[in-house]
Design a protein around this motif. Structure first.
Motif, short mmCIF file in Angstrom:
data_model
loop_
_atom_site.label_atom_id
_atom_site.label_comp_id
_atom_site.label_asym_id
_atom_site.label_seq_id
_atom_site.Cartn_x
_atom_site.Cartn_y
_atom_site.Cartn_z
N THR A 132 0.84 -1.20 0.00
CA THR A 132 0.00 0.00 0.00
C THR A 132 0.87 1.24 0.00
O THR A 132 2.06 1.18 0.34
CB THR A 132 -0.92 0.00 1.25
N SER A 133 0.27 2.36 -0.38
CA SER A 133 0.96 3.65 -0.23
C SER A 133 0.12 4.59 0.64
O SER A 133 0.32 5.80 0.63
CB SER A 133 1.23 4.30 -1.60
N ALA A 134 -0.82 4.01 1.40
CA ALA A 134 -1.77 4.82 2.18
C ALA A 134 -1.18 5.36 3.47
O ALA A 134 -1.80 6.21 4.13
CB ALA A 134 -3.01 3.99 2.49
N ALA A 135 0.01 4.87 3.87
CA ALA A 135 0.68 5.32 5.10
C ALA A 135 -0.27 5.20 6.29
O ALA A 135 -0.88 4.15 6.47
CB ALA A 135 1.22 6.74 4.94
N ASP A 136 -0.41 6.26 7.07
CA ASP A 136 -1.26 6.21 8.26
C ASP A 136 -2.64 6.83 8.04
O ASP A 136 -3.34 7.16 8.99
CB ASP A 136 -0.57 6.92 9.44
N GLY A 137 -3.00 7.00 6.77
CA GLY A 137 -4.33 7.53 6.46
C GLY A 137 -5.42 6.55 6.88
O GLY A 137 -5.19 5.33 6.92
N ARG A 138 -6.57 7.08 7.20
CA ARG A 138 -7.67 6.25 7.69
C ARG A 138 -8.86 6.26 6.73
O ARG A 138 -9.12 7.25 6.05
CB ARG A 138 -8.15 6.75 9.06
N THR A 139 -9.59 5.14 6.74
CA THR A 139 -10.81 5.00 5.95
C THR A 139 -11.88 4.34 6.80
O THR A 139 -11.61 3.34 7.47
CB THR A 139 -10.57 4.13 4.70
N ALA A 140 -13.09 4.89 6.75
CA ALA A 140 -14.23 4.27 7.46
C ALA A 140 -15.07 3.51 6.43
O ALA A 140 -16.09 4.00 5.96
CB ALA A 140 -15.06 5.33 8.17
N HIS A 141 -14.59 2.32 6.05
CA HIS A 141 -15.32 1.52 5.07
C HIS A 141 -16.74 1.24 5.57
O HIS A 141 -16.94 0.91 6.74
CB HIS A 141 -14.61 0.18 4.83
N GLY A 142 -17.70 1.36 4.66
CA GLY A 142 -19.09 1.08 5.02
C GLY A 142 -19.65 -0.05 4.18
O GLY A 142 -19.18 -0.31 3.06
N ALA A 143 -20.66 -0.73 4.69
CA ALA A 143 -21.29 -1.82 3.95
C ALA A 143 -22.15 -1.25 2.82
O ALA A 143 -22.89 -0.29 3.02
CB ALA A 143 -22.16 -2.66 4.88
N ARG A 144 -22.06 -1.84 1.64
CA ARG A 144 -22.85 -1.37 0.51
C ARG A 144 -24.35 -1.41 0.85
O ARG A 144 -25.10 -0.49 0.51
CB ARG A 144 -22.57 -2.22 -0.74
N ASP A 145 -24.78 -2.46 1.54
CA ASP A 145 -26.20 -2.57 1.86
C ASP A 145 -26.65 -1.48 2.83
O ASP A 145 -27.79 -1.00 2.75
CB ASP A 145 -26.51 -3.96 2.43
N ASP A 146 -25.78 -1.08 3.75
CA ASP A 146 -26.11 0.02 4.66
C ASP A 146 -26.30 1.31 3.87
O ASP A 146 -27.21 2.11 4.15
CB ASP A 146 -25.02 0.20 5.72
N MET A 147 -25.41 1.53 2.90
CA MET A 147 -25.54 2.74 2.08
C MET A 147 -26.81 2.67 1.23
O MET A 147 -27.52 3.68 1.06
CB MET A 147 -24.30 2.93 1.22
N ALA A 148 -27.12 1.48 0.70
CA ALA A 148 -28.34 1.32 -0.09
C ALA A 148 -29.57 1.63 0.76
O ALA A 148 -30.52 2.27 0.28
CB ALA A 148 -28.42 -0.10 -0.64
N ALA A 149 -29.57 1.20 2.02
CA ALA A 149 -30.70 1.46 2.91
C ALA A 149 -30.86 2.96 3.15
O ALA A 149 -31.98 3.50 3.16
CB ALA A 149 -30.51 0.73 4.24
N ALA A 150 -29.74 3.66 3.35
CA ALA A 150 -29.78 5.11 3.58
C ALA A 150 -30.26 5.85 2.34
O ALA A 150 -31.08 6.78 2.42
CB ALA A 150 -28.40 5.60 4.00
N ILE A 151 -29.77 5.43 1.18
CA ILE A 151 -30.15 6.07 -0.08
C ILE A 151 -31.63 5.84 -0.36
O ILE A 151 -32.35 6.77 -0.77
CB ILE A 151 -29.27 5.56 -1.23
#
Length: 297
Positions: free
Chosen positions: A169-188
């Motif tokens: 990776t080249s992301a170093a100490d960067g952070r990501t809050a991965h979310g579930a696709r189905d959770d996003m579908a429910a919100a949308i």
């Protein structure tokens, strides 16, 4: 008056998820839902449930205008045409916005990405930023969903990394809050069915942001397999991804996502999924546990 809700890209994973939540979670009547796709035969199951299925081609404005006719609220799910040289995807989206205006759509919804402004390292961010601007310039009230990275996107890198024991990776100490696709579908789906007339932008994320090293530690905890994170410069990572057989343009896109993570532009955590859908989003550990066999082989 009962509003008609339209979803483009309805045969894709996110589109199907949104329609599932409209019908089964929110109990929207099938007669209020229009599903569009290039291949209507692929949505025969939805047609059998009473959903109106229409053909729509993002490269053909007339087909979009016809498909949008009679729809009150239209969700444009961003297309998958990531041709960096032609600008094809932005043109498709601009065509869809123009068609929505022509068809008299009263509210436009769109799936974007977090922080797509021109300074973004992500090579396709301009498609989203340009689309957001086109929507705002159209004068149609809008809801923009800036979808964070899906937990499911980890399937692109983790199985190979787990098998080899090394995650490059080249992301170093960067952070990501991965979310579930189905959770996003429910919100949308909830936003689409809300009837809101207000123009708003939501950023959809998972419940916690992690560095690559922290994700690797979670992977080891869940699978029992050691996973060493190896940080590389962007150029070296690009060459490595290309050596694995990935075409150069797509390799550059993949590495630009790591550069974006490293820059801190994807590290936000919001409560938008729970606010919109009323449900708590799935954690990354829950995702890893549910997909342990698929990830670890």
């Amino acid at each position: 008056m009962t509003e008609t809700l339209l979803v483009t890209g309805a045969s894709g994973q996110l589109g199907r998820g949104v329609i599932h939540h409209l019908l089964d979670t929110l109990k929207v009547a099938p007669t209020q839902v229009i599903a569009t796709t290039r291949d209507p035969a692929s949505l025969a199951d939805l047609a059998a449930r009473g959903v109106t299925v229409r053909a729509a081609d993002f490269n053909d404005k007339a087909s979009l205008t016809s498909a949008f006719e009679g729809a009150d609220r239209v969700l444009i799910i961003s297309t998958g045409d990531l041709d960096l040289k032609s600008g094809k995807r932005l043109k498709q989206h601009e065509t869809a916005v123009a068609a929505a205006k022509e068809a008299g759509v009263s509210h436009l919804l769109y799936t974007s990405m977090p922080n797509p402004e021109p300074v973004s390292p992500v090579l396709f961010a301009g498609d989203h930023y340009g689309t957001e601007q086109a929507i705002k310039e159209s004068g149609i009230p809008y809801t923009i969903f800036r979808n964070g990275w899906y937990q499911e996107n980890l399937f692109m890198s983790l199985p190979h990394a787990i098998a080899s024991g090394h995650w490059y990776t080249s992301a170093a100490d960067g952070r990501t809050a991965h979310g579930a696709r189905d959770d996003m579908a429910a919100a949308i789906a909830a936003g689409l069915a809300s009837g809101s007339r207000e123009s708003k932008t939501y950023t959809l994320t998972g419940p916690q942001a992690y560095t690559v090293a922290e994700i690797a530690a979670l992977v080891t905890e869940v699978t029992g397999k050691p996973l060493e994170v190896i940080q590389l410069p962007d150029e070296a990572l690009t060459e490595g991804v290309k050596a694995a057989g990935v075409p150069e343009d797509f390799a550059r896109i993949i590495v630009s996502l790591d550069a974006n993570t490293r820059s801190g532009r994807i590290n936000m955590v919001t409560d938008a999924i729970e606010t919109l859908s009323g449900r708590k989003p799935k954690s990354l550990k829950q995702f890893l546990e549910a997909n342990k066999a698929a990830l670890a082989g």
